[in-house]
Design an enzyme around this catalytic site. Structure first.
Site, short mmCIF file in Angstrom:
data_model
loop_
_atom_site.label_atom_id
_atom_site.label_comp_id
_atom_site.label_asym_id
_atom_site.label_seq_id
_atom_site.Cartn_x
_atom_site.Cartn_y
_atom_site.Cartn_z
N HIS A 1 -6.34 4.96 11.90
CA HIS A 1 -5.74 4.07 10.91
C HIS A 1 -4.45 3.40 11.36
O HIS A 1 -3.42 3.45 10.68
CB HIS A 1 -5.51 4.81 9.59
CG HIS A 1 -6.74 4.85 8.74
ND1 HIS A 1 -7.42 3.73 8.38
CD2 HIS A 1 -7.42 5.89 8.22
CE1 HIS A 1 -8.48 4.07 7.66
NE2 HIS A 1 -8.51 5.37 7.56
N ASN B 1 -15.90 3.03 8.35
CA ASN B 1 -16.05 2.11 7.22
C ASN B 1 -14.94 1.05 7.18
O ASN B 1 -15.08 0.03 6.54
CB ASN B 1 -16.10 2.87 5.89
CG ASN B 1 -14.83 3.61 5.59
OD1 ASN B 1 -14.26 4.26 6.46
ND2 ASN B 1 -14.35 3.51 4.37
N HIS B 2 -13.86 1.29 7.90
CA HIS B 2 -12.80 0.28 7.96
C HIS B 2 -13.02 -0.74 9.09
O HIS B 2 -12.26 -1.69 9.20
CB HIS B 2 -11.43 0.92 8.09
CG HIS B 2 -10.89 1.38 6.76
ND1 HIS B 2 -10.03 0.62 6.01
CD2 HIS B 2 -11.12 2.50 6.04
CE1 HIS B 2 -9.74 1.26 4.89
NE2 HIS B 2 -10.39 2.40 4.89
N HIS C 1 -19.05 8.74 11.51
CA HIS C 1 -17.83 8.56 10.74
C HIS C 1 -17.84 9.21 9.35
O HIS C 1 -16.98 10.01 9.01
CB HIS C 1 -17.47 7.09 10.59
CG HIS C 1 -16.20 6.89 9.82
ND1 HIS C 1 -14.97 7.19 10.35
CD2 HIS C 1 -15.98 6.51 8.54
CE1 HIS C 1 -14.05 6.98 9.44
NE2 HIS C 1 -14.62 6.57 8.33
N HIS D 1 -13.35 10.40 8.09
CA HIS D 1 -13.46 9.69 6.81
C HIS D 1 -12.62 10.27 5.68
O HIS D 1 -12.28 9.58 4.74
CB HIS D 1 -14.93 9.63 6.39
CG HIS D 1 -15.24 8.64 5.31
ND1 HIS D 1 -14.70 7.38 5.29
CD2 HIS D 1 -16.05 8.72 4.22
CE1 HIS D 1 -15.18 6.74 4.22
NE2 HIS D 1 -15.98 7.53 3.56
N ASP E 1 -7.26 -18.56 0.51
CA ASP E 1 -6.42 -19.17 1.54
C ASP E 1 -7.23 -19.29 2.83
O ASP E 1 -7.03 -18.57 3.79
CB ASP E 1 -5.19 -18.29 1.76
CG ASP E 1 -4.30 -18.82 2.88
OD1 ASP E 1 -4.33 -20.04 3.13
OD2 ASP E 1 -3.61 -18.01 3.50
N SER F 1 -2.90 -19.92 5.85
CA SER F 1 -1.55 -20.46 5.98
C SER F 1 -0.55 -19.66 5.17
O SER F 1 0.65 -19.81 5.32
CB SER F 1 -1.54 -21.91 5.49
OG SER F 1 -1.94 -21.92 4.13
N ASP G 1 6.95 -21.09 -8.05
CA ASP G 1 7.05 -22.31 -7.25
C ASP G 1 8.38 -22.99 -7.55
O ASP G 1 8.42 -24.02 -8.20
CB ASP G 1 5.86 -23.23 -7.58
CG ASP G 1 5.92 -24.52 -6.79
OD1 ASP G 1 6.56 -24.53 -5.71
OD2 ASP G 1 5.34 -25.52 -7.25
N ASN H 1 10.51 -24.65 -5.79
CA ASN H 1 10.82 -25.99 -5.28
C ASN H 1 9.84 -27.05 -5.78
O ASN H 1 9.86 -28.19 -5.34
CB ASN H 1 10.89 -25.99 -3.76
CG ASN H 1 9.59 -25.52 -3.14
OD1 ASN H 1 8.66 -25.14 -3.86
ND2 ASN H 1 9.51 -25.56 -1.83
#
Lengths: 151, 735
Positions: B179, B238-239, B290, B469, B646, B650, B686, B688
């Site tokens: 991890h 699983n990750h 796992h 796990h 997104d 960004s 927000d 600005n």
């Protein structure tokens, strides 16, 4: 009163009932009984376990409940009050220095019917002995431990 | 001390007294230890229930989006939005794919002082890389991409199940979940030695997420895999799943560390993860995987599955076009797009390993419209579902159902069964009772009992299952009559001092030899007492926040029980109400003293209790309370959706997307939010007024002010690890 006891026992038991099937591992017994404010010695604990253990190494709530209720009602194995504890340390501190050498305390802990194991000694000393000295200032130690136990 | 023969009477008396005192101290100390142990256990329970409820939320969200995806018509707006979620498909559809692997035109600037790699890798280079990463250096993105490409080529040659053997001079080391905790991996190398021909390793999945150095761990493991392909074995966890990474921090880590090329790195990793082998068998007797098994797990089936189809194991691959199954052009899709791609490729050579580079990637890239049969299929599903889409929208779907293939039920059944094999392998946990039940706590995989283990082992002529796990306090734990060993290698996983890590060595006798450790330098200075206290403290902090974010629901539940409206509840009622809202299965009565201190005749003043939780809310008076609470409670889910929306990574989303996100969340949670309330929320952040919202800032502004906890949204990441290199990178020309 009785049902309050019942609930307390149930709660303490639940913490260790990992599979939520009303059973706990026999190794958890000590922690459960003690978490209920009863402090049997190892030998006394084994007696309790004998009374309730299933052949599988598990403990069922149904069998545990009556035994534990009885213990609570009879106020068996009640906790050790702080002043008594301090008196005990003072008895060991024969010169009334206000502290015990760690060797001294270690030595005492190796005695009695149920002497400390090496692991218990190491664990106790790790929190009892001050960082710079080899001494156990028992008043501070007791205060610290009592505080931990409360929160 | 018991011998008093030669001593005076007075002394003897003194002696007995001392022994009595000592015994009293012993009693007292033992009761103290028992109390601490009790604390340690319930702390553990808190962490674990919260962790699993997070996993459950993730899987639920995923299923929900999958459902929308399957049931909405392609023309609807939402589908557009949701389809971002499955953007893995784009990798194969367009020419981007070719670009992803292209590292050649990325210049390494002269001032770059990190490690340089040339392929094939040498031992010196790999140890140099380990040293550099230990010293918080970053590997340049050019080398990262190159390393990933080489690794991908290697992984493609590996079978689903690696079969390896021990011999006298070669003990095999197995490690569990890491991890992203580089410190643990380095400690294992320090104690046990780096992988080599004489020192083979199996790494049992969950290399990434949660910790802050996931990418570093991957780079090290992949390098050793390339160096010693026969002696380093990586199993998928699983990750190793990009959907899971969205929530648990790996996506964020890569994007932060590699500002310029992070997105490409992620896409490649998505692909790489799906090529990781599923299990390892040692000396034909010990199975390493796992998660675990179920009553249907069959190694013969697992050996045959096309593992790379499962880009995310959380979702079954789409049914294939029957006539397309013969086409083995299956190297880089997850099945989701397979039918559409197949329709586009008219002729092709079957792909054999090693010839990949010769194949023009352009072959894969033609974009075609949804073939009629897939549309018909979608329509059929739409009709049979109760999604509530109007017929009008249906009319927008072109083409009659004429071309719909007759998928046999058998086909879909076997696809489903195959998927379940993988899901069970990655997500399951053992339990003490016999049988096999769905793992509702985690939301995926199953719980299997000792009888299932027994049956499985005898069917496959195996002796032992080593799985990971689950975090264990001692780093490992045997169960099922010592036939199942859980191994976890990330120490201090929940918090400093919460648990040890462990690895296991197996020689030809196959008797597991376990080694435990604890990585943090801090833990060495903490006594048992201190570390229990610390861990407890942080567990309760997380729990208090959870409670606080359910304030309205809790208040309702309390009021329902408080018939006379006294503001007071008995302890029992309080506990019942809390559990009815939280569903965490925690011993609330025991915990009450930790969660609140005030008491009036053994009753809980529940109104007062919320103030006692002592959590400071951000000052957002004008924002609707219900909305805020939803935000606190589902912040991980919300952040996950933001990351999906997104698309260009960004970190900024438009106001419109922001609204869409909340709309999606409201459908998901079956809650109503007014447009005004959402606008208020957006405006609040927000500042600005440029019409876009910074995701990170948004999440930060609505954090309950209490120290950040890793359970809530990962650890505070990357502090001091993103070096100047990232700044250098931004000067790189993008591809």
């Amino acid at each position: 009163m009785r049902s309050a006891d019942h609930r307390r026992i149930n709660d303490a038991f639940q913490v260790f009932d990992h599979d939520l099937n009303n059973t706990v591992d026999v190794r958890e017994m000590g922690a459960i009984v003690r978490s209920l404010g009863c402090f049997p010695t190892e030998a006394e604990l084994l007696d309790i376990i004998d009374e309730v253990e299933e052949p599988t190494g598990f403990i069922c709530f149904e069998r545990f409940l009556p035994t534990m209720s009885k213990i609570l009602m009879e106020h068996k194995f009640s906790p050790i009050p702080e002043d008594m504890l301090l008196m005990a340390f003072e008895v060991l501190d024969q010169q009334k220095k206000g502290y015990l050498e760690s060797d001294e305390l270690t030595n005492y802990m190796r005695h009695g019917d149920e002497p400390f194991s090496q692991q218990e000694i190491e664990e106790m000393m790790s929190s009892a002995v001050g960082p710079d000295s080899n001494a156990v200032h028992y008043k501070d130690f007791v205060n610290k431990m009592v505080l931990d136990g409360q929160t | 001390m018991g011998c008093g023969v030669s001593k005076s009477n007075q002394f003897h008396k003194q002696d007995t007294k001392a022994i009595k005192a000592a015994v009293l101290i012993q009693h007292w100390y033992r009761q103290y230890v028992a109390r601490m142990e009790m604390k340690r256990r319930y702390t553990w329970n808190i962490f674990q229930s919260l962790e699993y409820s997070g996993e459950q939320a993730q899987i639920k969200l995923y299923n929900f989006l999958g459902y929308l995806m399957d049931n909405f018509t392609p023309s609807s707006n939402e589908r557009n939005l949701i389809s971002h979620f499955f953007r893995e498909n784009e990798v194969c559809r367009d020419s981007e794919w070719e670009r992803f692997f292209c590292y050649k035109n990325i210049e390494v600037p002269e001032i770059y002082s990190g490690p340089h790699l040339t392929f094939p890798l040498t031992v010196e280079q790999v140890t140099g890389l380990v040293d550099a990463l230990r010293n918080k250096r970053q590997l340049h993105s050019r080398y990262v991409l190159q390393l990933l490409l080489e690794t991908w080529k290697m992984l493609r040659m590996l079978p689903n199940i690696s079969r390896i053997s021990t011999c006298q001079s070669k003990e095999i080391t197995v490690c569990g979940d890491l991890h992203g905790q580089l410190e643990d991996l380095l400690l294992i190398f320090y104690k046990n030695g780096m992988p080599s021909l004489e020192r083979p390793y199996v790494f049992n999945g969950d290399f990434v997420d949660r910790g802050r150095d996931s990418i570093e761990i991957l780079l090290i493991l992949f390098s050793f895999l390339l160096l010693y392909p026969n002696d380093v074995h990586l199993n998928r966890g699983n990750h190793e799943d990009h959907i899971v990474n969205l929530r648990y921090g790996f996506t964020k880590e890569v994007l932060t560390k590699y500002k310029m090329h992070g997105k490409r790195i992620l896409k490649l990793l998505q692909k790489l993860f799906s090529w990781l082998p599923l299990a390892t068998v040692i000396d034909q007797k010990v199975l390493v995987l796992h998660g675990g098994i179920s009553d249907t797990t069959d190694l013969c089936v697992l050996a045959r599955v096309d593992r790379h189809k499962y880009v995310s194991a959380l979702r079954p691959p789409k049914k294939r076009h029957p006539s397309a199954t013969s086409l083995s052009l299956d190297s880089e899709d997850d099945g989701w797009t397979s039918s559409r791609r197949r329709a586009s490729v008219t002729s092709h050579r079957p792909l054999t390993r090693g010839t990949f580079q010769n194949l023009s990637l352009q072959d894969f890239s033609d974009r075609v419209k949804l073939p009629a049969d897939e549309q018909a299929e979608a329509r059929r599903r739409l009709l049979s579902s109760a999604c509530g889409q109007s017929q009008k929208e249906l009319g927008g779907v072109a083409g009659p159902a004429a071309g719909a293939p007759q998928d046999s039920a058998e086909d879909s059944d076997s696809a489903e069964a195959e998927w379940k094999q993988i899901l069970d392998l990655l997500w399951s946990d053992p339990m003490t009772q016999d049988g096999c039940v769905p793992n509702e706590v985690r939301g995926g995989g199953c719980y299997w009992g000792p009888d299932v283990t027994e049956d499985f082992l005898s069917r496959h002529h195996l002796l032992l299952i080593i799985r990971s796990h689950e975090c264990k306090q001692e780093g490992y734990e045997f169960c099922h009559n010592r036939k199942v060993l859980t191994l976890f290698s990330a120490s201090n996983y929940y918090d400093v001092g919460s648990n040890r890590g462990a690895y296991v060595k197996l020689g030809p006798d196959l008797v597991p030899y376990l080694i435990q450790y604890q990585a943090s330098s801090m833990t060495r200075q903490l006594t048992v007492r201190q570390s229990v206290g610390r861990t407890e403290h942080s567990a309760l902090r997380v729990l208090r926040k959870q409670l606080f974010s359910h304030k309205s629901d809790l208040t309702c539940a309390f009021q329902e029980l408080d018939k006379e409206n006294t503001g007071l509840l008995s302890l029992n009622d309080w506990a019942t109400a809390v559990e009815s809202v939280m569903h965490l299965g925690l011993p609330w009565r025991t915990l009450r003293h930790q969660l609140a201190t005030k008491d009036c005749d053994g009753k809980v003043n529940y109104l007062h209790w919320f103030t006692e939780l002592a959590i400071k809310e951000p000052n957002m008076d004008h924002i609707e309370q219900g909305l805020l609470e939803t935000l606190y409670r589902h912040r991980s889910t919300l952040e996950t959706i933001f990351r999906i929306v997104d698309t260009d990574n960004s970190g900024l989303i438009t106001m419109e997307d922001f609204r869409q996100t909340w709309k999606l969340l409201s459908v998901y949670l079956k809650m109503e939010f007014t447009e005004e309330a959402i606008s208020d929320l957006a405006v609040a952040i927000d500042s600005n007024r440029d019409g876009s919202i910074d995701i990170h800032e948004f999440m930060e502004a609505f954090r309950l002010t209490d120290k950040q906890s890793r359970l809530e949204c990962g650890r505070s990441m990357f502090m001091g690890t993103a070096t100047d290199l990232t700044r250098l990178e931004t000067e790189d020309p993008d591809v």
